[in-house]
Design a protein around this motif. Structure first.
Motif, PDB file in Angstrom:
ATOM      1  N   PRO A 159      -7.326   5.836  -5.462  1.00  0.00           N
ATOM      2  CA  PRO A 159      -7.744   4.848  -6.463  1.00  0.00           C
ATOM      3  C   PRO A 159      -9.242   4.597  -6.391  1.00  0.00           C
ATOM      4  N   LYS A 160      -9.842   4.391  -7.553  1.00  0.00           N
ATOM      5  CA  LYS A 160     -11.285   4.155  -7.611  1.00  0.00           C
ATOM      6  C   LYS A 160     -11.653   2.713  -7.295  1.00  0.00           C
ATOM      7  N   ARG A 161     -10.727   1.809  -7.540  1.00  0.00           N
ATOM      8  CA  ARG A 161     -10.990   0.394  -7.268  1.00  0.00           C
ATOM      9  C   ARG A 161     -10.027  -0.090  -6.189  1.00  0.00           C
ATOM     10  N   VAL A 162     -10.579  -0.655  -5.129  1.00  0.00           N
ATOM     11  CA  VAL A 162      -9.772  -1.144  -4.006  1.00  0.00           C
ATOM     12  C   VAL A 162     -10.240  -2.545  -3.647  1.00  0.00           C
ATOM     13  N   VAL A 163      -9.294  -3.479  -3.540  1.00  0.00           N
ATOM     14  CA  VAL A 163      -9.605  -4.828  -3.063  1.00  0.00           C
ATOM     15  C   VAL A 163      -8.783  -5.094  -1.809  1.00  0.00           C
ATOM     16  N   ILE A 164      -9.238  -6.014  -1.000  1.00  0.00           N
ATOM     17  CA  ILE A 164      -8.516  -6.401   0.208  1.00  0.00           C
ATOM     18  C   ILE A 164      -7.480  -7.468  -0.153  1.00  0.00           C
ATOM     19  N   ALA A 165      -6.271  -7.291   0.336  1.00  0.00           N
ATOM     20  CA  ALA A 165      -5.192  -8.244   0.083  1.00  0.00           C
ATOM     21  C   ALA A 165      -4.592  -8.677   1.414  1.00  0.00           C
ATOM     22  N   ASP A 166      -4.058  -9.903   1.442  1.00  0.00           N
ATOM     23  CA  ASP A 166      -3.424 -10.403   2.659  1.00  0.00           C
ATOM     24  C   ASP A 166      -2.341 -11.400   2.277  1.00  0.00           C
ATOM     25  N   ASP A 167      -1.929 -12.203   3.235  1.00  0.00           N
ATOM     26  CA  ASP A 167      -0.807 -13.114   3.025  1.00  0.00           C
ATOM     27  C   ASP A 167      -1.072 -14.170   1.965  1.00  0.00           C
ATOM     28  N   THR A 168      -2.319 -14.369   1.581  1.00  0.00           N
ATOM     29  CA  THR A 168      -2.642 -15.360   0.552  1.00  0.00           C
ATOM     30  C   THR A 168      -2.576 -14.778  -0.850  1.00  0.00           C
ATOM     31  N   THR A 169      -2.408 -13.473  -0.962  1.00  0.00           N
ATOM     32  CA  THR A 169      -2.369 -12.828  -2.280  1.00  0.00           C
ATOM     33  C   THR A 169      -1.023 -13.084  -2.934  1.00  0.00           C
ATOM     34  N   THR A 170      -1.024 -13.597  -4.148  1.00  0.00           N
ATOM     35  CA  THR A 170       0.230 -13.884  -4.845  1.00  0.00           C
ATOM     36  C   THR A 170       0.752 -12.632  -5.529  1.00  0.00           C
ATOM     37  N   ALA A 171       2.049 -12.618  -5.781  1.00  0.00           N
ATOM     38  CA  ALA A 171       2.676 -11.478  -6.442  1.00  0.00           C
ATOM     39  C   ALA A 171       2.148 -11.308  -7.859  1.00  0.00           C
ATOM     40  N   ASP A 172       1.922 -12.427  -8.560  1.00  0.00           N
ATOM     41  CA  ASP A 172       1.413 -12.329  -9.932  1.00  0.00           C
ATOM     42  C   ASP A 172       0.015 -11.712  -9.952  1.00  0.00           C
ATOM     43  N   ALA A 173      -0.834 -12.143  -9.021  1.00  0.00           N
ATOM     44  CA  ALA A 173      -2.183 -11.580  -8.967  1.00  0.00           C
ATOM     45  C   ALA A 173      -2.133 -10.101  -8.589  1.00  0.00           C
ATOM     46  N   ALA A 174      -1.279  -9.760  -7.640  1.00  0.00           N
ATOM     47  CA  ALA A 174      -1.159  -8.361  -7.220  1.00  0.00           C
ATOM     48  C   ALA A 174      -0.630  -7.493  -8.355  1.00  0.00           C
ATOM     49  N   TYR A 175       0.326  -8.023  -9.106  1.00  0.00           N
ATOM     50  CA  TYR A 175       0.894  -7.271 -10.222  1.00  0.00           C
ATOM     51  C   TYR A 175      -0.160  -7.017 -11.292  1.00  0.00           C
ATOM     52  N   HIS A 176      -0.946  -8.007 -11.589  1.00  0.00           N
ATOM     53  CA  HIS A 176      -2.010  -7.853 -12.586  1.00  0.00           C
ATOM     54  C   HIS A 176      -3.008  -6.785 -12.144  1.00  0.00           C
ATOM     55  N   LEU A 177      -3.419  -6.842 -10.885  1.00  0.00           N
ATOM     56  CA  LEU A 177      -4.385  -5.870 -10.379  1.00  0.00           C
ATOM     57  C   LEU A 177      -3.789  -4.455 -10.384  1.00  0.00           C
ATOM     58  N   ALA A 178      -2.544  -4.334  -9.926  1.00  0.00           N
ATOM     59  CA  ALA A 178      -1.907  -3.016  -9.843  1.00  0.00           C
ATOM     60  C   ALA A 178      -1.727  -2.396 -11.223  1.00  0.00           C
ATOM     61  N   CYS A 179      -1.360  -3.206 -12.200  1.00  0.00           N
ATOM     62  CA  CYS A 179      -1.165  -2.683 -13.557  1.00  0.00           C
ATOM     63  C   CYS A 179      -2.467  -2.170 -14.164  1.00  0.00           C
ATOM     64  N   GLU A 180      -3.580  -2.756 -13.779  1.00  0.00           N
ATOM     65  CA  GLU A 180      -4.863  -2.316 -14.337  1.00  0.00           C
ATOM     66  C   GLU A 180      -5.494  -1.197 -13.504  1.00  0.00           C
ATOM     67  N   GLY A 181      -4.803  -0.765 -12.436  1.00  0.00           N
ATOM     68  CA  GLY A 181      -5.281   0.368 -11.654  1.00  0.00           C
ATOM     69  C   GLY A 181      -6.079   0.014 -10.423  1.00  0.00           C
TER      70      GLY A 181
END
Length: 414
Positions: free
Chosen positions: A42-64
């Motif tokens: 993937p060209k775009r990578v962000v750091i995620a941890d226990d504070t990351t919500t499923a909705d935010a993760a889903y939005h990021l994953a769908c956009e690549g």
């Protein structure tokens, strides 16, 4: 004792492996990128941890945008499950909305279109869920809280540790698949056609299709063998695309003393070798890494090609999808050149492709004729796997009608 990789190699890093890049705490990082389905890093990578919500993760994953996990391992699994629920709800919502807006008398959607939409949904699901990434150390360890020791499972899938490779990153889905495959490899799959337990288990390796559908194995175990001479000792058999080696083992257990098993996948070759040795039939079966046929002729040439003419999206899918029917047509085209006089070719093939509108029976029979083959007989079996009775499956209508056949083919008289 924790499991450790089976071996460690101290040579240079593997060539041509892609790398993934990201920034963390203002520092640029690079690691090897591993993807079982061959996805680019993937060209775009962000750091995620226990504070990351499923909705935010889903939005990021769908956009690549990929999420490199730095939190608790179990929380990462829960996040992945939450993403899966969101992905799976999307087609359900579309289906309900379409049902409300569509006239009940509208024509049925062709099964080929249903299949293509199903494959597109599967691909999108894989893309989204593949955006949750895990960091691996040079020895395949995972430095996350409550992470399992999966080093042996990784070594079985990726090969021995190479100390100079350094750290790597891979989708969490890949790791879960490797752990599951490792457990299947330890436990094995009981195959009734190989006789009584405990000496009847096949141990599939990672990336090699497991013989969990027993109907096609039973067909090979019960079909009448061609007569090559006064006894079975005179009969030579080829097993094209052997995979786990299960069909070669069945032929050996039926008394054939010379079987040549072929496959072009190194994982399958290693898997077949291990299974045939464990079952005590390695002296009867020679395993060769070649594409389709070995040299020479045989009284029996067996092939169980992928059943659906579609493009695979990962290595494991090469056992299911045969783009352009390459293996099927290659087997048919070369069969007569590898059969002895009065020899038979056994083709194991499901008619699921016909029910999905991907191939017609007329096209299959025409391929036989074009290869100079005639049908000597056919044995059929009804699949009993769970999807055949799962009415919620998008392909249920086709699966419910599916028949698996062993086609006995011979060279046409000239």
């Amino acid at each position: 004792m924790p499991h450790t990789p089976t071996s460690v190699v101290t040579n240079h890093a593997r060539p041509h492996m892609p790398t993934i890049h990201w920034t963390e705490s203002g520092v640029n990082h690079t690691a090897l990128w591993r993807s079982e389905r061959g996805a680019p890093p993937p060209k775009r990578v962000v750091i995620a941890d226990d504070t990351t919500t499923a909705d935010a993760a889903y939005h990021l994953a769908c956009e690549g945008t990929a999420l490199l996990w730095r939190g608790d391992f179990h929380n990462a699994r829960q996040l992945l499950q939450a993403l899966a629920r969101r992905v799976d709800k999307t087609p359900q919502r579309k289906k309900r909305a379409k049902g409300k807006a569509t006239d009940a008398d509208a024509p049925a959607v062709p099964m080929a279109n249903v299949f293509n939409l199903h494959r597109q949904a599967q691909a999108q699901r894989a893309r989204v869920l593949g955006m949750v990434l895990l960091p691996f150390e040079a020895d395949y360890g995972i430095a996350l809280r409550r992470a399992p020791d999966a080093r042996l499972a990784c070594a079985e899938a990726w090969g021995p540790v190479i100390t100079t490779d350094g750290a790597s990153v891979a989708p969490m889905r890949d790791l879960l698949g490797m752990i599951s495959a490792h457990e299947w490899r330890k436990k094995g799959v009981e195959v009734a056609a190989l006789g009584a337990a405990p000496n009847n288990r096949i141990h599939p390796h990672y990336g090699v299709f497991s013989p969990i559908r027993g109907e096609y194995v039973a067909l090979v175990a019960t079909a009448p063998l061609p007569q090559a001479g006064p006894s079975q000792k005179d009969l030579v058999a080829f097993d094209i695309g052997t995979g786990t080696g299960v069909l070669s083992a069945v032929l050996a257990r039926r008394g054939i003393t010379k079987v040549v098993a072929t496959d072009q996948d190194p994982r399958a070759i290693a898997c077949a070798h291990a299974n045939l040795t464990q079952l005590g039939v390695s002296a009867q079966v020679e395993v060769l890494q070649v594409d389709l046929f070995p040299p020479g002729r045989a009284s029996l040439v067996l092939c169980n090609p992928p059943w659906l003419p579609a493009r695979p999206s990962s290595p494991i899918e090469f056992a299911v999808y045969d783009e352009g029917s390459r293996m099927l047509l290659g087997f048919l085209a070369g069969l007569t050149d590898h059969l002895t006089r009065h020899g038979e070719g056994w083709l194991i093939l499901s008619d699921l492709a016909e029910h999905l509108g991907l191939r017609t029976r007329a096209e299959l029979l025409a391929a036989f004729a074009a290869a100079g083959l005639v049908v000597l007989g056919r044995m059929d079996a009804k699949p009993v796997h769970a999807k055949a009775t799962d009415s919620t499956d998008a392909l249920h209508a086709a699966r419910a009608a599916e028949i698996t056949s062993l086609w006995r083919l011979g060279a046409a008289a000239t």
